[in-house]
Design a protein around this motif. Structure first.
Motif, short mmCIF file in Angstrom:
data_model
loop_
_atom_site.label_atom_id
_atom_site.label_comp_id
_atom_site.label_asym_id
_atom_site.label_seq_id
_atom_site.Cartn_x
_atom_site.Cartn_y
_atom_site.Cartn_z
N ALA A 9 -31.36 17.79 53.81
CA ALA A 9 -31.09 18.33 55.15
C ALA A 9 -29.81 17.73 55.73
CB ALA A 9 -32.27 18.05 56.08
N THR A 10 -29.54 16.46 55.43
CA THR A 10 -28.31 15.82 55.91
C THR A 10 -27.10 16.48 55.28
OG1 THR A 10 -29.43 13.71 56.28
CG2 THR A 10 -27.04 13.65 56.07
N GLN A 11 -27.17 16.74 54.00
CA GLN A 11 -26.07 17.41 53.32
C GLN A 11 -25.84 18.80 53.89
OE1 GLN A 11 -27.34 17.19 49.22
NE2 GLN A 11 -26.70 15.06 48.98
N ALA A 12 -26.92 19.50 54.21
CA ALA A 12 -26.80 20.84 54.79
C ALA A 12 -26.19 20.78 56.18
CB ALA A 12 -28.17 21.51 54.85
N LEU A 13 -26.58 19.79 56.97
CA LEU A 13 -26.06 19.66 58.34
C LEU A 13 -24.57 19.35 58.32
CD1 LEU A 13 -27.27 19.86 61.18
CD2 LEU A 13 -27.57 17.39 61.15
N GLN A 14 -24.14 18.58 57.35
CA GLN A 14 -22.72 18.23 57.25
C GLN A 14 -21.84 19.45 56.98
OE1 GLN A 14 -23.02 15.29 54.16
NE2 GLN A 14 -23.32 13.58 55.59
N GLN A 15 -22.46 20.54 56.54
CA GLN A 15 -21.71 21.76 56.26
C GLN A 15 -21.69 22.75 57.41
OE1 GLN A 15 -20.07 21.76 53.32
NE2 GLN A 15 -21.02 19.74 53.02
N VAL A 16 -22.40 22.42 58.51
CA VAL A 16 -22.50 23.35 59.64
C VAL A 16 -21.17 23.43 60.39
CG1 VAL A 16 -23.63 23.80 61.86
CG2 VAL A 16 -24.97 22.97 59.91
N PRO A 17 -20.58 24.62 60.53
CA PRO A 17 -19.31 24.76 61.26
C PRO A 17 -19.46 24.40 62.74
CG PRO A 17 -19.80 26.74 59.96
CD PRO A 17 -21.05 25.90 59.97
N GLY A 18 -18.49 23.69 63.27
CA GLY A 18 -18.48 23.38 64.69
C GLY A 18 -19.22 22.12 65.08
N LEU A 19 -19.94 21.50 64.14
CA LEU A 19 -20.74 20.34 64.50
C LEU A 19 -19.86 19.15 64.87
CD1 LEU A 19 -23.46 19.01 64.83
CD2 LEU A 19 -23.48 18.51 62.38
N ASP A 20 -18.82 18.89 64.11
CA ASP A 20 -17.95 17.75 64.41
C ASP A 20 -17.34 17.86 65.80
OD1 ASP A 20 -18.48 16.55 62.02
OD2 ASP A 20 -16.64 17.21 61.02
N GLY A 21 -16.93 19.09 66.18
CA GLY A 21 -16.36 19.30 67.50
C GLY A 21 -17.35 19.02 68.61
N LEU A 22 -18.61 19.44 68.42
CA LEU A 22 -19.64 19.20 69.42
C LEU A 22 -19.93 17.72 69.54
CD1 LEU A 22 -21.63 20.38 71.44
CD2 LEU A 22 -23.29 20.59 69.58
N LEU A 23 -19.94 17.01 68.42
CA LEU A 23 -20.18 15.57 68.44
C LEU A 23 -19.10 14.85 69.24
CD1 LEU A 23 -21.34 14.99 64.76
CD2 LEU A 23 -22.74 14.83 66.82
N ARG A 24 -17.85 15.23 69.01
CA ARG A 24 -16.75 14.61 69.75
C ARG A 24 -16.85 14.90 71.24
NH1 ARG A 24 -13.73 16.28 65.17
NH2 ARG A 24 -13.06 18.14 66.27
N LEU A 25 -17.32 16.13 71.56
CA LEU A 25 -17.42 16.55 72.96
C LEU A 25 -18.50 15.80 73.71
CD1 LEU A 25 -16.55 18.70 75.13
CD2 LEU A 25 -18.43 20.10 74.25
#
Length: 271
Positions: A23-39
């Motif tokens: 599930a962690t590997q799958a989550l790392q592939q989700v588009p837009g997640l890094d941007g939301l984390l930074r926000l």
């Protein structure tokens, strides 16, 4: 039972549940997640949540509920990790959660109602479960998931729209991550019945009934569910949940307690 074994040099990968890893590997592939984390999880947010929790809970330490702090200390020693902050907050719903933004100032929160429901050994298992999130470095994803579930994330409109789109993926990851943390609880309790008792009491216990509940009967219930339930019927049932079904968690921890991997860990043959 004798003195508990300290698992010096313990690594998260030695007890991480395979579903957590996938599930962690799958989550790392989700588009837009890094941007939301930074926000949502910037420095200002980190300080706000740290101070807000300090202002509204009781910090546990050697001069404040020392017996509870000792449970935390021992659990950290067993899992071979640093000691985070621990807070107790008034809440009638038995629950605990962890916030750790980019690994800085991690803290665990226990609700007061847990103290009325669980024995000290069971409370320590709950603490160890939360420590499992820190040991497995679930921090950033876990904090984002908790913020969405708790409804306190201060996110602009476009960010909230993005967050809602990610919520299904985050909840799927969180349910899998919880299984790794149940294993951390067992590594500290070193007695599967303790963890099963926690899950049973959280599913259907109360301060007046808790001592009457039978863990073996709950495990039998879990096996009956597993035998009669079809996986495609279980999936829709679990989609909105932050945790796996209690009977699934009980059966998973019972199985792992009997596995060679667990037996080698607690025997000190894996470190």
């Amino acid at each position: 039972m004798g003195e508990k074994r300290r698992l010096l040099g313990l690594r998260a990968e030695q007890f991480r549940h395979p579903w957590d890893r996938e599930a962690t590997q799958a989550l790392q592939q989700v588009p837009g997640l890094d941007g939301l984390l930074r926000l949502t999880l910037g420095t200002a947010a980190q300080e706000w949540f740290y101070l807000e929790n300090m202002a509204t809970g009781v910090q546990v330490g050697w001069n404040q509920l020392p017996w509870l702090y000792e449970l935390l200390q021992e659990a950290c020693q067993i899992l071979d990790m640093d000691v985070p902050y621990l807070y107790l907050r008034q809440n009638p719903q038995p629950n605990a959660y962890t916030l750790a933004i980019r690994g800085d100032k991690p803290f665990i929160v226990l609700h007061t109602s847990l103290m009325e429901l669980l024995t000290p050994a069971e409370i320590q298992a709950v603490i160890a479960h939360e420590l499992g999130h820190l040991k497995c470095e679930h921090g950033v994803y876990l904090t984002l998931a908790n913020l969405l579930v708790l409804g306190v994330a201060q996110i602009p409109t476009w960010g909230m729209w993005l967050a809602q789109g990610l919520q299904t993926s985050l909840l799927q990851w969180l349910r899998c991550a919880e299984l790794s943390c149940d294993r951390a609880a067992l590594l500290v309790a070193q007695e599967p019945q303790v963890v099963v008792q926690v899950l049973m009491k959280l599913a259907g216990g109360s301060p007046s009934l808790a001592h009457q509940l039978d863990g073996q009967a709950f495990l039998a219930q879990a096996r009956a569910y597993d035998q009669r339930g079809w996986s495609w019927l279980k999936t829709p049932r679990t989609l909105p949940l932050t945790h796996p079904l209690p009977v699934l968690r009980a059966q998973e921890i019972d199985r792992w307690s009997q596995s060679p991997a667990y037996q080698r860990l607690v025997a000190g043959k894996e470190n």
